[in-house]
Write a protein that holds these residues in place. Structure first.
Motif, PDB file in Angstrom:
ATOM      1  N   ILE A  78     -10.899   3.458  17.139  1.00  0.00           N
ATOM      2  CA  ILE A  78     -11.637   3.146  15.911  1.00  0.00           C
ATOM      3  C   ILE A  78     -12.521   4.315  15.494  1.00  0.00           C
ATOM      4  CG2 ILE A  78     -13.260   1.571  14.792  1.00  0.00           C
ATOM      5  CD1 ILE A  78     -12.376  -0.589  16.729  1.00  0.00           C
ATOM      6  N   VAL A  79     -13.355   4.811  16.398  1.00  0.00           N
ATOM      7  CA  VAL A  79     -14.282   5.900  16.074  1.00  0.00           C
ATOM      8  C   VAL A  79     -14.337   6.898  17.219  1.00  0.00           C
ATOM      9  CG1 VAL A  79     -16.647   6.545  15.518  1.00  0.00           C
ATOM     10  CG2 VAL A  79     -15.712   4.427  14.587  1.00  0.00           C
ATOM     11  N   GLN A  80     -14.153   8.173  16.894  1.00  0.00           N
ATOM     12  CA  GLN A  80     -14.383   9.274  17.819  1.00  0.00           C
ATOM     13  C   GLN A  80     -15.472  10.171  17.232  1.00  0.00           C
ATOM     14  OE1 GLN A  80     -10.712  11.263  18.898  1.00  0.00           O
ATOM     15  NE2 GLN A  80      -9.588   9.327  19.082  1.00  0.00           N
ATOM     16  N   ALA A  81     -16.084  10.979  18.067  1.00  0.00           N
ATOM     17  CA  ALA A  81     -17.208  11.792  17.601  1.00  0.00           C
ATOM     18  C   ALA A  81     -17.130  13.197  18.162  1.00  0.00           C
ATOM     19  CB  ALA A  81     -18.530  11.152  18.011  1.00  0.00           C
ATOM     20  N   LEU A  82     -17.538  14.163  17.352  1.00  0.00           N
ATOM     21  CA  LEU A  82     -17.722  15.539  17.790  1.00  0.00           C
ATOM     22  C   LEU A  82     -19.206  15.865  17.724  1.00  0.00           C
ATOM     23  CD1 LEU A  82     -14.940  17.700  16.048  1.00  0.00           C
ATOM     24  CD2 LEU A  82     -15.229  17.337  18.508  1.00  0.00           C
ATOM     25  N   TYR A  83     -19.729  16.458  18.811  1.00  0.00           N
ATOM     26  CA  TYR A  83     -21.123  16.887  18.805  1.00  0.00           C
ATOM     27  C   TYR A  83     -21.306  18.002  19.816  1.00  0.00           C
ATOM     28  CZ  TYR A  83     -21.620  13.896  22.988  1.00  0.00           C
ATOM     29  OH  TYR A  83     -21.491  13.314  24.230  1.00  0.00           O
ATOM     30  N   ASP A  84     -22.429  18.677  19.694  1.00  0.00           N
ATOM     31  CA  ASP A  84     -22.760  19.770  20.598  1.00  0.00           C
ATOM     32  C   ASP A  84     -23.545  19.192  21.778  1.00  0.00           C
ATOM     33  OD1 ASP A  84     -23.584  22.009  21.925  1.00  0.00           O
ATOM     34  OD2 ASP A  84     -24.644  22.913  20.226  1.00  0.00           O
ATOM     35  N   PRO A  85     -22.965  19.138  22.979  1.00  0.00           N
ATOM     36  CA  PRO A  85     -23.667  18.530  24.110  1.00  0.00           C
ATOM     37  C   PRO A  85     -24.881  19.332  24.558  1.00  0.00           C
ATOM     38  CG  PRO A  85     -21.653  19.599  24.855  1.00  0.00           C
ATOM     39  CD  PRO A  85     -21.625  19.636  23.351  1.00  0.00           C
ATOM     40  N   ALA A  86     -24.974  20.592  24.139  1.00  0.00           N
ATOM     41  CA  ALA A  86     -26.129  21.410  24.520  1.00  0.00           C
ATOM     42  C   ALA A  86     -27.333  21.152  23.623  1.00  0.00           C
ATOM     43  CB  ALA A  86     -25.759  22.895  24.461  1.00  0.00           C
ATOM     44  N   ALA A  87     -27.130  20.488  22.487  1.00  0.00           N
ATOM     45  CA  ALA A  87     -28.229  20.209  21.568  1.00  0.00           C
ATOM     46  C   ALA A  87     -29.047  19.028  22.074  1.00  0.00           C
ATOM     47  CB  ALA A  87     -27.683  19.912  20.175  1.00  0.00           C
ATOM     48  N   PRO A  88     -30.359  19.011  21.823  1.00  0.00           N
ATOM     49  CA  PRO A  88     -31.170  17.842  22.195  1.00  0.00           C
ATOM     50  C   PRO A  88     -30.626  16.584  21.528  1.00  0.00           C
ATOM     51  CG  PRO A  88     -32.552  19.691  21.508  1.00  0.00           C
ATOM     52  CD  PRO A  88     -31.153  20.064  21.166  1.00  0.00           C
ATOM     53  N   LEU A 220     -17.625  22.163  20.963  1.00  0.00           N
ATOM     54  CA  LEU A 220     -18.020  20.793  20.666  1.00  0.00           C
ATOM     55  C   LEU A 220     -17.312  19.800  21.582  1.00  0.00           C
ATOM     56  CD1 LEU A 220     -17.932  20.900  16.755  1.00  0.00           C
ATOM     57  CD2 LEU A 220     -19.894  21.274  18.273  1.00  0.00           C
ATOM     58  N   ARG A 221     -18.033  18.788  21.994  1.00  0.00           N
ATOM     59  CA  ARG A 221     -17.479  17.735  22.833  1.00  0.00           C
ATOM     60  C   ARG A 221     -16.851  16.664  21.963  1.00  0.00           C
ATOM     61  NH1 ARG A 221     -21.456  14.908  27.050  1.00  0.00           N
ATOM     62  NH2 ARG A 221     -20.913  16.782  28.250  1.00  0.00           N
ATOM     63  N   LEU A 222     -15.671  16.207  22.366  1.00  0.00           N
ATOM     64  CA  LEU A 222     -15.016  15.069  21.725  1.00  0.00           C
ATOM     65  C   LEU A 222     -15.293  13.839  22.575  1.00  0.00           C
ATOM     66  CD1 LEU A 222     -13.104  13.875  19.562  1.00  0.00           C
ATOM     67  CD2 LEU A 222     -11.191  14.478  21.080  1.00  0.00           C
ATOM     68  N   ALA A 223     -15.918  12.838  21.983  1.00  0.00           N
ATOM     69  CA  ALA A 223     -16.267  11.621  22.717  1.00  0.00           C
ATOM     70  C   ALA A 223     -15.665  10.402  22.016  1.00  0.00           C
ATOM     71  CB  ALA A 223     -17.793  11.488  22.796  1.00  0.00           C
ATOM     72  N   PRO A 224     -15.339   9.373  22.810  1.00  0.00           N
ATOM     73  CA  PRO A 224     -15.543   9.218  24.244  1.00  0.00           C
ATOM     74  C   PRO A 224     -14.577  10.078  25.056  1.00  0.00           C
ATOM     75  CG  PRO A 224     -14.275   7.375  23.417  1.00  0.00           C
ATOM     76  CD  PRO A 224     -14.696   8.181  22.208  1.00  0.00           C
ATOM     77  N   SER A 225     -14.766  10.092  26.382  1.00  0.00           N
ATOM     78  CA  SER A 225     -13.977  11.008  27.205  1.00  0.00           C
ATOM     79  C   SER A 225     -12.519  10.601  27.338  1.00  0.00           C
ATOM     80  CB  SER A 225     -14.600  11.171  28.594  1.00  0.00           C
ATOM     81  OG  SER A 225     -14.621   9.943  29.300  1.00  0.00           O
ATOM     82  N   ASP A 226     -12.180   9.348  26.970  1.00  0.00           N
ATOM     83  CA  ASP A 226     -10.769   8.954  26.982  1.00  0.00           C
ATOM     84  C   ASP A 226     -10.113   9.138  25.618  1.00  0.00           C
ATOM     85  OD1 ASP A 226     -12.301   6.884  25.949  1.00  0.00           O
ATOM     86  OD2 ASP A 226     -11.175   5.283  26.908  1.00  0.00           O
ATOM     87  N   ALA A 227     -10.819   9.773  24.676  1.00  0.00           N
ATOM     88  CA  ALA A 227     -10.189  10.169  23.418  1.00  0.00           C
ATOM     89  C   ALA A 227      -9.181  11.277  23.700  1.00  0.00           C
ATOM     90  CB  ALA A 227     -11.238  10.656  22.423  1.00  0.00           C
ATOM     91  N   LYS A 228      -8.124  11.297  22.933  1.00  0.00           N
ATOM     92  CA  LYS A 228      -7.080  12.290  23.148  1.00  0.00           C
ATOM     93  C   LYS A 228      -6.763  12.996  21.839  1.00  0.00           C
ATOM     94  CE  LYS A 228      -4.817  10.169  27.136  1.00  0.00           C
ATOM     95  NZ  LYS A 228      -5.931   9.266  27.430  1.00  0.00           N
ATOM     96  N   ILE A 229      -6.538  14.303  21.938  1.00  0.00           N
ATOM     97  CA  ILE A 229      -6.087  15.081  20.786  1.00  0.00           C
ATOM     98  C   ILE A 229      -4.566  15.044  20.803  1.00  0.00           C
ATOM     99  CG2 ILE A 229      -6.104  17.340  19.675  1.00  0.00           C
ATOM    100  CD1 ILE A 229      -8.745  17.898  21.132  1.00  0.00           C
ATOM    101  N   ARG A 230      -3.977  14.347  19.845  1.00  0.00           N
ATOM    102  CA  ARG A 230      -2.535  14.127  19.822  1.00  0.00           C
ATOM    103  C   ARG A 230      -1.891  14.945  18.702  1.00  0.00           C
ATOM    104  NH1 ARG A 230      -1.760   9.467  22.895  1.00  0.00           N
ATOM    105  NH2 ARG A 230      -3.619   8.132  23.126  1.00  0.00           N
ATOM    106  N   ARG A 231      -0.684  15.412  18.969  1.00  0.00           N
ATOM    107  CA  ARG A 231       0.027  16.171  17.950  1.00  0.00           C
ATOM    108  C   ARG A 231       0.266  15.340  16.689  1.00  0.00           C
ATOM    109  NH1 ARG A 231       4.792  19.596  21.136  1.00  0.00           N
ATOM    110  NH2 ARG A 231       3.376  20.920  22.389  1.00  0.00           N
ATOM    111  N   LEU A 232       0.531  14.052  16.869  1.00  0.00           N
ATOM    112  CA  LEU A 232       0.817  13.203  15.714  1.00  0.00           C
ATOM    113  C   LEU A 232      -0.401  13.033  14.805  1.00  0.00           C
ATOM    114  CD1 LEU A 232       3.062  10.381  17.245  1.00  0.00           C
ATOM    115  CD2 LEU A 232       3.764  12.293  15.790  1.00  0.00           C
ATOM    116  N   ASP A 233      -1.595  13.337  15.330  1.00  0.00           N
ATOM    117  CA  ASP A 233      -2.776  13.236  14.475  1.00  0.00           C
ATOM    118  C   ASP A 233      -2.700  14.193  13.286  1.00  0.00           C
ATOM    119  OD1 ASP A 233      -3.905  11.293  16.044  1.00  0.00           O
ATOM    120  OD2 ASP A 233      -5.233  12.652  17.142  1.00  0.00           O
ATOM    121  N   ALA A 234      -1.933  15.269  13.454  1.00  0.00           N
ATOM    122  CA  ALA A 234      -1.781  16.224  12.357  1.00  0.00           C
ATOM    123  C   ALA A 234      -1.064  15.610  11.159  1.00  0.00           C
ATOM    124  CB  ALA A 234      -1.023  17.461  12.828  1.00  0.00           C
ATOM    125  N   LEU A 235      -0.370  14.485  11.387  1.00  0.00           N
ATOM    126  CA  LEU A 235       0.353  13.812  10.300  1.00  0.00           C
ATOM    127  C   LEU A 235      -0.509  12.777   9.585  1.00  0.00           C
ATOM    128  CD1 LEU A 235       3.782  13.196  12.089  1.00  0.00           C
ATOM    129  CD2 LEU A 235       3.113  15.135  10.640  1.00  0.00           C
TER     130      LEU A 235
END
Length: 243
Positions: A78-88, A220-235
């Motif tokens: 449903i929702v994934q997030a990108l953020y900088d884990p080094a930022a406060p 940047l961190r992709l969260a949650p950790s079980d999120a996956k970058i899939r090739r089909l996402d490009a479609l």
């Protein structure tokens, strides 16, 4: 991030889109928030029970706080997030990717509050809240809290907030939001509680735990950790800053 972002087919430079959030502003005023035009939500989930009293250093409450800090509770379908884990945590910009029906919407939020307190009723609470930025599908604020009820030892997760669809949505997106958005929003809250309960109890049993090894897009961190970058996402059909 400017309002009314465009449609994207193919590869997306998510790092650039995240970087643009730095100049975006909160897209509503608290003075506007009132029923019935805004939805008010409170979703409470029981996680586990530990001994009454202060939270145990390696107990359920402490484990749940770590998962909530890292956005592990979010259902990646449903929702994934990108953020900088080094930022406060306070002030952190997050690029959310909302997924439904083959469409991905990229919306920005900013962490504007961190909760870390012992309340008058004896509850020990830790959590944080984000608010929507310009270009978001919605307007509003969501607070995520892990609560240790020290009198009983119960540990609960509370997601609460207020929201409405952004009035700047184009007609087609607004119609889609009216049909699917609220239903998806309520499903998101329910799944957040279910996931966190599974992970908290699984951590104690030694099973059903998230990988805790996060995918990355550059720094940047992709969260949650079980999120996956899939090739089909490009479609997928993508929309940046639909509001």
């Amino acid at each position: 991030m400017s309002r009314g972002g465009g449609w994207v087919l193919g590869r997306l430079d998510a790092t650039r889109v995240w970087r643009d959030l730095a100049t975006a502003h909160i897209n509503y005023s608290v003075d506007e928030v009132r029923r019935p035009s805004w939805d008010m939500d409170t979703h409470r989930t029981g996680l586990a029970t530990e001994r009454p009293g202060a939270p145990e250093p390696t107990g359920f409450w402490a484990h749940a706080c770590g998962l909530v800090r890292d956005y592990e509770f979010s259902p990646p379908e449903i929702v994934q997030a990108l953020y900088d884990p080094a930022a406060p945590l306070l002030g952190r910009d997050m690029l959310l990717e909302a997924r439904f029906h083959g469409m991905h919407f990229y919306c920005g939020v900013r962490v504007t509050e961190v909760v870390d307190e012992l309340r008058e009723n004896g509850d020990r609470v830790w959590g944080w809240a984000y608010e929507t930025l310009e270009g978001h599908l919605e307007r509003g604020k969501v607070t995520y809290e892990v609560i240790k009820h020290q009198d009983t030892g119960r540990v609960t997760f509370l997601a609460s907030g207020y929201s409405q669809g952004a009035p700047t949505l184009d007609r087609l997106t607004f119609l889609g939001w009216r049909i699917f958005g609220r239903r998806m929003q309520l499903r998101f809250y329910r799944r957040c509680g279910e996931r966190l309960r599974t992970f908290v109890q699984g951590g104690w049993r030694g099973d059903n735990v998230p990988p805790r090894s996060f995918p990355h897009v550059k720094h940047l961190r992709l969260a949650p950790s079980d999120a996956k970058i899939r090739r089909l996402d490009a479609l997928a059909i993508r929309r940046i800053a639909p509001g």
